[in-house]
Design an enzyme around this catalytic site. Structure first.
Site, PDB file in Angstrom:
ATOM      1  CG  ASP A  74      -0.508  -7.580   6.405  1.00 18.61           C
ATOM      2  OD1 ASP A  74      -1.617  -7.292   6.881  1.00 18.61           O
ATOM      3  OD2 ASP A  74       0.547  -7.026   6.771  1.00 18.61           O
ATOM      4  CG  HIS A 112      -1.088  -0.718  11.063  1.00 21.20           C
ATOM      5  ND1 HIS A 112      -1.277  -1.476   9.932  1.00 21.20           N
ATOM      6  CD2 HIS A 112      -1.095   0.561  10.641  1.00 21.20           C
ATOM      7  CE1 HIS A 112      -1.379  -0.734   8.886  1.00 21.20           C
ATOM      8  NE2 HIS A 112      -1.279   0.496   9.253  1.00 21.20           N
ATOM      9  CE1 TYR A 114       5.743  -3.349   8.771  1.00 19.62           C
ATOM     10  CE2 TYR A 114       5.625  -2.326  10.926  1.00 19.62           C
ATOM     11  CZ  TYR A 114       5.085  -3.147   9.965  1.00 19.62           C
ATOM     12  OH  TYR A 114       3.881  -3.762  10.186  1.00 19.62           O
ATOM     13  CG  HIS A 131      -3.388  -6.293  12.553  1.00 19.25           C
ATOM     14  ND1 HIS A 131      -4.449  -5.433  12.445  1.00 19.25           N
ATOM     15  CD2 HIS A 131      -2.419  -5.771  11.748  1.00 19.25           C
ATOM     16  CE1 HIS A 131      -4.136  -4.445  11.614  1.00 19.25           C
ATOM     17  NE2 HIS A 131      -2.921  -4.628  11.163  1.00 19.25           N
ATOM     18  CG  HIS A 178      -0.807  -0.322   2.462  1.00 25.14           C
ATOM     19  ND1 HIS A 178       0.116   0.351   3.204  1.00 25.14           N
ATOM     20  CD2 HIS A 178      -1.354  -1.243   3.297  1.00 25.14           C
ATOM     21  CE1 HIS A 178       0.118  -0.122   4.429  1.00 25.14           C
ATOM     22  NE2 HIS A 178      -0.746  -1.093   4.511  1.00 25.14           N
ATOM     23  CG  ASP A 199       1.244  -4.753  11.616  1.00 26.19           C
ATOM     24  OD1 ASP A 199       1.673  -5.726  10.979  1.00 26.19           O
ATOM     25  OD2 ASP A 199       0.223  -4.119  11.269  1.00 26.19           O
ATOM     26  CD  GLU A 217      -3.016  -3.743   6.938  1.00 24.72           C
ATOM     27  OE1 GLU A 217      -2.409  -3.441   7.979  1.00 24.72           O
ATOM     28  OE2 GLU A 217      -2.887  -3.117   5.867  1.00 24.72           O
ATOM     29  CG  HIS A 223       5.179  -7.613   8.675  1.00 21.15           C
ATOM     30  ND1 HIS A 223       4.679  -8.225   7.552  1.00 21.15           N
ATOM     31  CD2 HIS A 223       4.177  -6.831   9.154  1.00 21.15           C
ATOM     32  CE1 HIS A 223       3.425  -7.829   7.364  1.00 21.15           C
ATOM     33  NE2 HIS A 223       3.094  -7.011   8.322  1.00 21.15           N
TER      34      HIS A 223
HETATM   35 FE1  FEO Z   1      -1.292  -3.810   9.730  1.00 25.15          FE
HETATM   36 FE2  FEO Z   1       1.026  -6.197   8.812  1.00 25.15          FE
HETATM   37  O1  FEO Z   1      -0.671  -5.377   8.912  1.00 25.15           O
END
Ligand code: FEO
Length: 389
Positions: A82, A145, A191, A78, A24, A164, A80, A222
């Site tokens: 991913d 996040h 990041y 989370h 994104h 995150d 999101e 991540h």
């Molecule tokens: Fe906020 Fe890695 O997703």
């Protein structure tokens, strides 16, 4: 595809997305990882998932340890995609599994997927879940996040799963932070700057909550798992979340049409360099916005240069400043400059943004008509020098 045991009975079942180059709007030159963790206990537990296209890969890794149908507990730190993209397949396969997430997570999952058949148990800060030998403790961390974000802590193994937070968009042949610390730290900064920067106050609450925990391993969603350099990354989060910078670090970011503004950028950088600053020059024609943001994270001074195009600034500068505004950088000092033909003063667009962010702008914008003369450049240099206290 096999899981990697990172502690007795605790497996990394994530995937490395070596080919990811955009997330994104964030340029991910080193790819990324989506970390998921499998805990073999009386209740087989999965912490987070991976991006949907990698679902099969994650399932194969889980299957190298246990039949995925035997998963009893799914922790969704989370929503999101991913991390949650693979969860519909997990919930379909593990028919008896219960998912644990905050109320905001339950809401978010329901807005992304058909969760009508899922067993979901909402949790809040302070709640714990015994899965046999281990107990998991939950702390909500909204906006680190998304509103639904939370972290999960396993006290007996001293592992924090903060999703995150503390992450890096970084695919490597390493699972842990044992090597290449400079690269890992740079990716962690990038990041933070591009993902976490707007949420300094929320990050400080997370740090406060984490300071009460005995942590030997930080397993984010991540990048690499922190086990050797936890004090270093926590110290960086303390600094970044307080919008701290290095007093001797500066960035000159510019766009140019026919070289005049570029010439001005070099004069500003040179003036600041002669004042003892470490200066990076970033041309928006050649640099990715998210890399420039990475450079700005620890800079005290940022100079912005653009010529006039039509009746405004260059679209590259406009886009960059819009992106930077969204990240809500604070506590910096700005200086604006640029060349113009027949419309002066367009850099007020940038000045208005940085003033709106609360930055100091000690000198008015320097504008030069068409080509810079030696005299005009000397005046620019003097103005740039006055910016430095
Ligand atoms: Fe906020 Fe890695 O997703």
């Amino acid at each position: 595809m096999k899981a990697v045991e990172i502690k007795p009975g605790i497996y990394w079942v994530g995937v490395k997305d070596w080919n990811l180059r955009e997330f994104h709007g964030y340029s991910t030159s080193r790819g990324s990882t989506y970390n998921a963790y499998l805990i073999m206990d009386e209740k087989v537990t999965l912490i987070d998932g991976v991006k949907a296209p990698f679902t099969d890969l994650m399932m194969q890794k889980i299957a190298s340890v246990v039949d995925p149908a035997k998963i009893d507990v799914v922790i969704c730190n989370h929503v999101e995609m991913d991390h949650s993209g693979a969860l519909p397949a997990v919930m379909k396969t593990a028919k008896n599994a219960t998912m644990y997430c905050p109320a905001a997570g339950e809401r978010g999952l329901g807005l992304h997927y058909d969760t009508s058949s899922w067993k979901i148990q909402t949790v809040k800060t302070g709640d714990t879940l015994n899965i046999g030998k281990h107990t998991l403790a939950f702390t909500l961390m909204p906006m680190v996040h998304w509103p639904d974000s939370m972290m999960t802590y396993m006290a007996d193994e001293k592992i924090l799963f903060p999703n995150d937070a503390f992450g890096q968009h970084y695919a490597s042949d390493e699972i842990f932070d044992d090597e290449n610390l400079d690269v890992i730290m740079d990716e962690a900064k990038k990041y933070y700057g591009n993902i976490v920067m707007p949420y300094g106050a929320q990050v400080q609450k997370v740090l406060e909550a984490a300071s009460a925990l005995d942590i030997q391993t930080i397993a984010p969603s991540h990048g690499v798992i922190w086990r050797k350099h936890i004090p270093e990354i926590v110290a960086k989060y303390v600094k970044w979340s307080a919008y701290g910078h290095d007093d001797d670090r500066a960035v000159v970011v510019y766009g140019s049409m026919w070289g005049s503004t570029e010439q001005m950028a070099r004069v500003v950088a040179s003036a600041w360099g002669e004042k003892g600053l470490k200066v990076k020059i970033c041309s928006l024609k050649h640099s990715q916005s998210s890399d420039v943001i990475n450079d700005i994270v620890e800079a005290k001074y940022v100079a912005f240069g653009s010529p006039t195009l039509n009746s405004g600034i260059l679209p590259t500068m406009s886009a960059f400043v819009s992106y930077m505004k969204g990240l809500a950088f604070k506590n910096k000092t700005a200086f604006c400059f640029g060349s113009y033909g027949w419309k002066k003063g367009v850099m007020s667009e940038v000045e208005d943004v940085v003033k709106g962010l609360g930055w100091e702008v000690p000198e008015p914008c320097v504008s030069i008509n068409y080509r810079p003369t030696a005299e005009a450049l000397a005046e620019l240099k003097s103005a740039a020098e006055r910016v430095i206290k």
